[in-house]
Design an enzyme around this catalytic site. Sequence first.
Site, PDB file in Angstrom:
ATOM      1  N   CYS A 168     -41.081  40.580   9.341  1.00  0.00           N
ATOM      2  CA  CYS A 168     -40.287  39.429   8.977  1.00  0.00           C
ATOM      3  C   CYS A 168     -38.897  39.881   8.800  1.00  0.00           C
ATOM      4  O   CYS A 168     -38.337  40.181   7.664  1.00  0.00           O
ATOM      5  CB  CYS A 168     -40.945  38.874   7.705  1.00  0.00           C
ATOM      6  SG  CYS A 168     -39.988  37.290   7.217  1.00  0.00           S
ATOM      7  N   THR A 420     -50.204  18.361  -7.407  1.00  0.00           N
ATOM      8  CA  THR A 420     -50.810  17.091  -6.707  1.00  0.00           C
ATOM      9  C   THR A 420     -49.948  15.920  -6.869  1.00  0.00           C
ATOM     10  O   THR A 420     -49.346  15.870  -8.104  1.00  0.00           O
ATOM     11  CB  THR A 420     -52.359  16.691  -7.063  1.00  0.00           C
ATOM     12  OG1 THR A 420     -52.706  15.572  -6.299  1.00  0.00           O
ATOM     13  CG2 THR A 420     -52.287  16.315  -8.424  1.00  0.00           C
ATOM     14  N   TYR A 421     -49.627  15.204  -6.088  1.00  0.00           N
ATOM     15  CA  TYR A 421     -49.086  13.678  -6.090  1.00  0.00           C
ATOM     16  C   TYR A 421     -50.087  12.551  -5.775  1.00  0.00           C
ATOM     17  O   TYR A 421     -49.893  11.467  -5.831  1.00  0.00           O
ATOM     18  CB  TYR A 421     -48.174  13.758  -5.003  1.00  0.00           C
ATOM     19  CG  TYR A 421     -47.084  14.830  -4.919  1.00  0.00           C
ATOM     20  CD1 TYR A 421     -46.118  14.785  -5.967  1.00  0.00           C
ATOM     21  CD2 TYR A 421     -47.142  15.952  -4.278  1.00  0.00           C
ATOM     22  CE1 TYR A 421     -44.923  15.788  -5.890  1.00  0.00           C
ATOM     23  CE2 TYR A 421     -46.270  16.961  -4.354  1.00  0.00           C
ATOM     24  CZ  TYR A 421     -45.530  16.836  -5.119  1.00  0.00           C
ATOM     25  OH  TYR A 421     -44.374  18.042  -5.288  1.00  0.00           O
ATOM     26  N   ASN A 422     -51.421  13.047  -5.777  1.00  0.00           N
ATOM     27  CA  ASN A 422     -52.348  11.959  -5.659  1.00  0.00           C
ATOM     28  C   ASN A 422     -52.411  11.394  -4.236  1.00  0.00           C
ATOM     29  O   ASN A 422     -52.784  10.173  -4.435  1.00  0.00           O
ATOM     30  CB  ASN A 422     -52.697  11.179  -6.695  1.00  0.00           C
ATOM     31  CG  ASN A 422     -53.139  11.888  -8.084  1.00  0.00           C
ATOM     32  OD1 ASN A 422     -52.341  11.949  -9.076  1.00  0.00           O
ATOM     33  ND2 ASN A 422     -54.269  12.596  -7.999  1.00  0.00           N
ATOM     34  N   THR A 423     -51.873  11.880  -3.317  1.00  0.00           N
ATOM     35  CA  THR A 423     -51.643  11.114  -2.034  1.00  0.00           C
ATOM     36  C   THR A 423     -52.400  12.003  -0.837  1.00  0.00           C
ATOM     37  O   THR A 423     -52.532  13.412  -0.930  1.00  0.00           O
ATOM     38  CB  THR A 423     -50.318  11.094  -1.715  1.00  0.00           C
ATOM     39  OG1 THR A 423     -49.651  12.188  -1.475  1.00  0.00           O
ATOM     40  CG2 THR A 423     -49.640  10.237  -2.547  1.00  0.00           C
ATOM     41  N   THR A 432     -57.285  15.126  -4.906  1.00  0.00           N
ATOM     42  CA  THR A 432     -57.165  16.022  -3.822  1.00  0.00           C
ATOM     43  C   THR A 432     -57.894  17.312  -4.650  1.00  0.00           C
ATOM     44  O   THR A 432     -57.661  18.366  -3.758  1.00  0.00           O
ATOM     45  CB  THR A 432     -55.962  16.238  -3.362  1.00  0.00           C
ATOM     46  OG1 THR A 432     -55.122  16.648  -4.334  1.00  0.00           O
ATOM     47  CG2 THR A 432     -55.222  15.023  -2.693  1.00  0.00           C
ATOM     48  N   GLU A 497     -46.571  17.697   2.791  1.00  0.00           N
ATOM     49  CA  GLU A 497     -48.155  18.183   2.441  1.00  0.00           C
ATOM     50  C   GLU A 497     -48.364  19.629   3.243  1.00  0.00           C
ATOM     51  O   GLU A 497     -49.182  20.188   2.652  1.00  0.00           O
ATOM     52  CB  GLU A 497     -48.880  17.022   2.711  1.00  0.00           C
ATOM     53  CG  GLU A 497     -48.856  15.670   2.153  1.00  0.00           C
ATOM     54  CD  GLU A 497     -49.672  14.445   2.503  1.00  0.00           C
ATOM     55  OE1 GLU A 497     -50.461  14.185   1.858  1.00  0.00           O
ATOM     56  OE2 GLU A 497     -49.349  14.212   3.691  1.00  0.00           O
TER      57      GLU A 497
END
Length: 526
Positions: A168, A420-423, A432, A497
């Site tokens: 790297c 989480t953004y619940n999407t 999720t 995401e």
Amino acid sequence: MDEREGDVRWDGLCSRDAAARAAALEHLGQAVLRRGGAAAAPRVLARLLLLAKRCPFRDVREKSEAILSGVQELGIRIPRPLGHGPSRFIPEKETIQVGNEDAMMHTLFTESFATLGRLDNVTLVMVFHPQYLESFLKTQHYLLQMDGPLPLHYRHYIGIMAAARHQCSYLVNLHVNDFLHVGGDPKWLNGLENAPQKLQNLGELNKMLAHRPWLITKEHIEQLLKTEENSWSLAELIHAVVLLTHYHSLASFTFGCGISPEIDCEGGHTFRPPSVSNYCICDMTNGYHGVDDIHASPTTTESVCEVEALMEKMKQLQECRDEEEASQEEMATRFEREKRESMFVCSSEDEESAPTRDVSRHFEDTSYGYKDFSRHGMHVPTFRAQDYSWEDHGYSLVNRLYPDVGQLLDEKFHIAYNLTYNTMAMHKDVDTSMLRRAIWNYIHCMFGIRYDDYDYGEINQLLDRSFKVYIKTVVCTPEKTTKRMYDSFWRQFEHSEKVHVNLLLVEARMQAELLYALRAITRYMT
């Protein structure tokens, strides 16, 4: 970050005090432009370009831009950025632009700039998730700059050793600069054999942690702690282990998100003038194309169906969970099946890549890489999480020997796991947790770590082949990650995401490595 370059001084630009920055900028402008721009060495101009594009302080950005314009008016060619933004995988217009960030992000940017002397591309991609970034920066700052068992130059050198295991060069270059800035001996950078014997002795542990952590035993720990004048103390070893695992997993993030070279580093800028179409053939050969060429695949009916199908599977699995629970024997069988199958997940692009010389010199035995558990008849026992877990064992050991670090790591693990953004893609109000747990447990499964209360049959339901290929590559051989792999999984999901997935990969990998090392240390101590 060097504070001086000839007559040019950079200190003061990181100050949170506007008056101090103004004085530093005035001095910088005079130093660069005096003697008809003779002080404007290419390295100085590249640093100014970085400040003009990536400094969170508007006054520094504008003044750096003005100094570059002044140099150009003197007939001296100035650099321009190569590529398009902090990631080669994410279109620049979809990342956070410096100067357009909200108040919370601005605070994180200025904090990062003030402590590191730079706002790096990793930060600019991680900021999709500010809550995680705050925890990450706090932990990294503590490991590198706060009081601890290891001297500062050792910390950066260990970072170089760890990042080099995965070739790297992005992280190696950053820490070479930091190593020199804190007074590190340049001779050590000619190869590990030029570093003190104590650091050379760490090479074997670095190698196993990065590629085959399940092979670490208490005997390896004993060798490091009992080698007379070159021995490590327990506290030093814990500090080193946390640094090694931090940079192995950060290399995964760097490759997994396609992080671009920093603007002032090699590959981040060019002094060639732009062509008529705004990019030249040299850009194309480096993989940089026109902006439109690097956008994600357009929405297709197939990729929309992919999201719907995944949500339907999650719903069905939840219903099955509620109806019946598999026996312990069946759960164990499903784990062994998933572990065995994970060995045969490899990409079609899985070919040996020779490490580049500038990076490979920092470590030994370049042929030593990731190997699956049972390849070539080698069998490794399953690591049962209830026998040795982070929560019940690792956390307290780290906190006892390196105070506060266990707490910082614990917070970072929890934020990544619970974030989480619940999407999901275009859908809102989605739970999720099942999907996040499947990703985390699949990574630990690849490392042989089993949770007795988890049904590993869920993994095959929720993670398709292209996603598994991406996960395994990023976690085990990150240097082989390609844009095609990144684009081919979750095609209808947002880039934020996919970055979120990478945070799960980073933390699950780091925790897996830590568990094997800390278990060996615990066995040595008892």
